[in-house]
Motif scaffolding. Structure first.
Motif, short mmCIF file in Angstrom:
data_model
loop_
_atom_site.label_atom_id
_atom_site.label_comp_id
_atom_site.label_asym_id
_atom_site.label_seq_id
_atom_site.Cartn_x
_atom_site.Cartn_y
_atom_site.Cartn_z
N LYS A 68 0.87 -1.19 0.00
CA LYS A 68 0.00 0.00 0.00
C LYS A 68 0.90 1.23 0.00
N LEU A 69 0.49 2.22 -0.77
CA LEU A 69 1.30 3.43 -0.89
C LEU A 69 0.46 4.59 -0.37
N LEU A 70 0.94 5.19 0.72
CA LEU A 70 0.13 6.24 1.37
C LEU A 70 0.63 7.63 0.99
N GLU A 71 -0.30 8.48 0.61
CA GLU A 71 0.00 9.90 0.41
C GLU A 71 -1.05 10.73 1.12
N MET A 72 -0.76 12.02 1.27
CA MET A 72 -1.67 12.88 2.02
C MET A 72 -2.77 13.46 1.13
N THR A 73 -2.48 13.60 -0.17
CA THR A 73 -3.51 14.16 -1.07
C THR A 73 -3.66 13.25 -2.28
N ARG A 74 -4.83 13.29 -2.85
CA ARG A 74 -5.13 12.49 -4.04
C ARG A 74 -4.19 12.87 -5.18
N GLU A 75 -3.91 14.17 -5.27
CA GLU A 75 -3.06 14.67 -6.35
C GLU A 75 -1.65 14.05 -6.26
N ALA A 76 -1.07 14.12 -5.03
CA ALA A 76 0.29 13.58 -4.84
C ALA A 76 0.32 12.07 -5.10
N GLU A 84 -1.33 -0.55 -4.20
CA GLU A 84 -2.61 0.11 -3.97
C GLU A 84 -2.38 1.48 -3.31
N GLY A 85 -2.83 2.53 -3.96
CA GLY A 85 -2.71 3.87 -3.39
C GLY A 85 -3.74 4.08 -2.30
N VAL A 86 -3.34 4.63 -1.17
CA VAL A 86 -4.30 4.91 -0.09
C VAL A 86 -4.04 6.31 0.47
N LEU A 87 -5.08 6.86 1.14
CA LEU A 87 -4.96 8.24 1.63
C LEU A 87 -5.12 8.33 3.14
N ASP A 88 -5.23 7.17 3.78
CA ASP A 88 -5.54 7.20 5.21
C ASP A 88 -4.63 6.23 5.98
#
Ligand code: 3H9
Length: 699
Positions: free
Chosen positions: A320-328, A362-366
């Motif tokens: 899982k790949l976590l970022e703070m914003t959808r854009e990033a 899998e991109g995640v934001l949380d």
């Protein structure tokens, strides 16, 4: 009769089994055993054909590298191969695992070869600074063709069984090793197949036009960048076309003898064993239980985070790949997709494999999405406060038993660990950029990191195709810590009279992938700038600190990414172009510092750069930050573009002579400044007449 090779019969086929764990290397007793068992098979009236197979996990992985450097005891491998080739009963090599080097050469001495589908074959001698010295350069072109043989022998690449079949290296793929090979041998008997000797198969070498060699050789010399063995390999293969077989073998032997005695080969053999030695941690027993790593998570989808995620996906581990914003996040995933697409375009990955790998990321934001991960690697901005916040957040979401890792390149792992309630599960995992390409992984042991976490991380590193080295927790760990004085010398020499292109040119011609300034431009000059600012408060004020790099950063020039740094990168090119503006800046900086510019010799540049690495490497050793001198070499060769054929900085020190290195360090200390204070370990070793290799042996 040795026990490492045994003979038994299955019906009308005699089976010769090489059993010399761990990889069935061709040690003296194996060579003797092969001859003895051949004699037994030929004398066995019930046996009409023979099969040769390896016990355990592999066929023969080559000559016994530990025997190199000593006089080779009889029987000689060429003689063994010749005996098999001249056998009066058909011999079939049955390959599983890997048939490498002398192992493949033995197989090429057999009349036929079969392999299981998962097997691989190769002649990787070039990576040890030698060439296949038991007929490989003469026999492989006769089965695979000259072009394919040159490619395999000058690069050392492994070829999977399917491709080996297409190339004609193996004759059939079998489902089950021994039964398949025995059935193949029985078929040969039923068909009255000839005793086919590879030496007699000269159709492919005759079809090759030797006029093509000149251009091909130029390409090999260029790619070798100073390494002798690819060129020696090439020249030896050409003899398969230009000379009769026996003369070709003699030519091969001459080149082999020259290469095996060379410092380059000694260096490459050193690195081969050093890489494997680095896996052994004295106080973490090899049977330490490890934690299962089935899923991973990465925080930060920037260049590093994305590259690390690719390493897991490449190894089939969901991440899982976590970022703070959808854009990033979208940007990060887009870059990963682009990287894979490039590999597909180059024909090195199928679209299907790419889709599978992308499907594992899998991109995640949380943060909550990370709760089930077995390992979580933080790859956020290199700032202690940010890292601490991330780890505090991780501590609250990560499941019990998860490894919490930081990809910091310089920061204190203990301070990071202290922001969690489980410092024993925290470790530094310092990847090198680009993380999906560079093999090195520095694992940083915190004061409380548990043995289980260390053992798991070492094992995981191998799973994701990295070369791990365990290091201690100090500013910059081992690799970047050594880079600091190296970079300082390079910058000081600019003020004293050199120019970036001169310094880079010397180091590059010596074999480094790139010199210090090109490297800085590639890595981003802002990275070092930030670190210098952090260290400014604690640095010694009795030393002179050059400011050229800072001035370049102040101009907004951060290297390749801003199209300008020490050099210019025109039109998005990665080729550095000298910038007169920077040369002017350097001359003015010398003036401002009151330094009279002088001619700096190439020798001085090399010594000051190399010896700065050696001296700091020795300090890392005496402080226990590196376990062995050879670990330092592994770090430099796998993470910093140090040529493996130079063996790493510590190997070079031994080669030059530690006493000579110390004398120069003392000379620099007297003439320059206290940066050159010799490491105590070097002084002690010289006083005792010992080398770094002796130090490693005596640990
Ligand atoms: C040659 O053949 C010259 C000839 O052309 C002609 C001469 C006349 N010898 O890598 P691993 C040890 S040159 C001695 O961790 P893996 C290794 O040090 C040779 N020892 O396992 C390690 O020991 P330790 C051409 C060897 O499963 C242990 O075996 N062949 C040799 O990850 C396990 O090794 C090569 O260059 C050897 N040849 O990978 C192949 N090979 O446990 C070199 C391994 O004490 N070998 N050891 O640390 C390899 O590439 C890999 O070892 C292999 C297995 C792919 C086989």
């Amino acid at each position: 009769m040795t026990t490492s090779v045994r003979y038994e019969r299955q019906g009308q086929v005699g089976v010769i089994t090489v059993d010399n764990p761990p990889v069935n290397a061709l040690s003296q007793h194996v060579r003797q055993g092969l001859l003895d068992c051949l004699a037994q098979g030929l004398a066995d009236d019930e046996a009409r054909a023979l099969v040769m197979v390896g016990a355990g996990r592999t066929f023969i992985a080559g000559a016994d590298i530990r025997e190199f450097g000593k006089p080779l005891a009889d029987p000689d491998l060429n003689g063994v191969i010749e005996a098999y080739e001249n056998a009066t009963k058909p011999v079939v090599a049955a390959i599983h695992g890997t048939a490498l080097g002398g192992g493949l050469e033995v197989a090429l001495g057999c009349h036929y070869r079969v392999a299981v589908a998962a097997a691989k074959v190769g002649l990787p001698e070039v990576k040890l600074g030698i060439l296949p010295g038991a007929g490989g350069t003469q026999r492989l072109p006769r089965v695979a063709g000259v072009e394919a043989a040159i490619d395999m022998i000058t690069t050392g690449k492994f070829v999977p069984a399917g491709k080996a079949l297409k190339l004609g290296i193996v004759d059939a793929i079998v489902d089950e090793l021994v039964p398949g090979a025995v059935a193949f041998a029985e078929k040969l008997l039923a068909e009255n197949a000839p005793l086919r000797r590879v030496r007699d198969m000269d159709e492919k070498v005759k079809a090759f036009d030797p006029a093509r060699f000149e251009a091909m050789r130029k390409a090999v010399v260029k790619a070798a960048r100073g390494q002798m063995s690819p060129v020696g390999c090439f020249d030896s293969v050409t003899a398969s076309v230009t000379l009769p077989f026996e003369d070709g073998l003699k030519r091969e032997r001459e080149i082999f003898t020259g290469l095996i005695e060379s410092d380059q080969s000694k260096a490459l053999r050193h690195i081969f064993f050093a890489e494997r030695e680095a896996l052994k941690i004295p106080d973490v027993p090899s049977d330490t239980p490890t934690l299962p790593i089935r899923t991973a998570a990465i925080i930060g989808a920037g260049t590093m985070g994305g590259g690390i995620a690719m390493c897991f996906a490449n190894a089939g581990i969901p991440v899982k790949l976590l970022e703070m914003t959808r854009e990033a996040l979208d940007r990060g995933l887009g870059i990963i997709g682009g990287n894979y697409a490039n590999t597909v375009a180059k024909g090195r990955l199928t679209q299907e494999a790419m889709d599978k790998r992308m499907g594992l990321i899998e991109g995640v934001l949380d943060y909550d999405a990370l709760s089930e991960a077995d390992i979580i690697i933080e790859a956020v901005f290199e700032e202690m406060d940010i890292k601490k916040k991330v780890f505090a957040a991780l501590d609250s979401v990560a499941k019990a038993g998860a490894i919490l890792a930081s990809n910091t390149s310089t920061l204190d792992v203990d301070e990071i660990a202290a922001s969690t309630s489980r410092p024993e599960f925290v470790i530094g995992t310092h990847f090198f950029s680009p993380a999906n390409v560079m093999p090195l992984l520095e694992l940083v042991r915190g004061a409380k990191t548990s043995n289980q976490v260390i053992a798991t991380s070492m094992k995981l590193a191998r799973t994701i195709a990295k070369v791990p080295v365990l290091v201690g927790n100090c500013d910059g760990f081992v690799g970047n810590r050594m880079l600091e004085p190296y970079g300082q010398q390079a910058e000081l020499m600019l003020l004293e009279g050199a120019m970036p292109a001169q310094v880079d040119g010397v180091m590059q011609r010596w074999g480094l992938a790139m010199g210090p300034f090109t490297m800085g431009d590639m890595a981003g000059l802002d990275v070092g700038w930030r670190i210098r600012k952090r260290r400014a408060a604690t640095r010694r004020n009795d030393l002179f600190w050059p400011t050229v790099a800072d001035q370049i950063c102040e101009m907004g020039r951060f290297g390749q990414k801003t199209k300008a740094g020490y050099y210019l990168y025109e039109g998005g090119s990665r080729v550095p172009v000298t910038d007169p503006k920077i040369e002017q800046l350097i001359v003015e900086a010398s003036k401002a510092a009151g330094i009279e510019r002088r001619e700096i010799s190439d020798e001085e540049i090399l010594k000051r750069c190399l010896y700065a690495l050696i001296n700091e490497g020795a300090k890392c050793l005496e402080e226990g930050m590196a376990i062995r001198a050879s670990d330092v070499d592994v770090i430099y060769c796998f993470g910093y573009g140090f040529p493996a054929w130079r063996g790493g900085p510590m190997f070079q020190a031994d080669l030059i002579g530690l006493d000579k290195v110390l004398a120069d360090i003392k000379r620099f200390h007297a003439a320059l400044d206290d940066r050159w204070k010799p490491a105590k370990l070097i002084e002690t070793l010289v006083a005792e007449g010992r080398s770094f290799a002796d130090y490693d042996r005596g640990r």
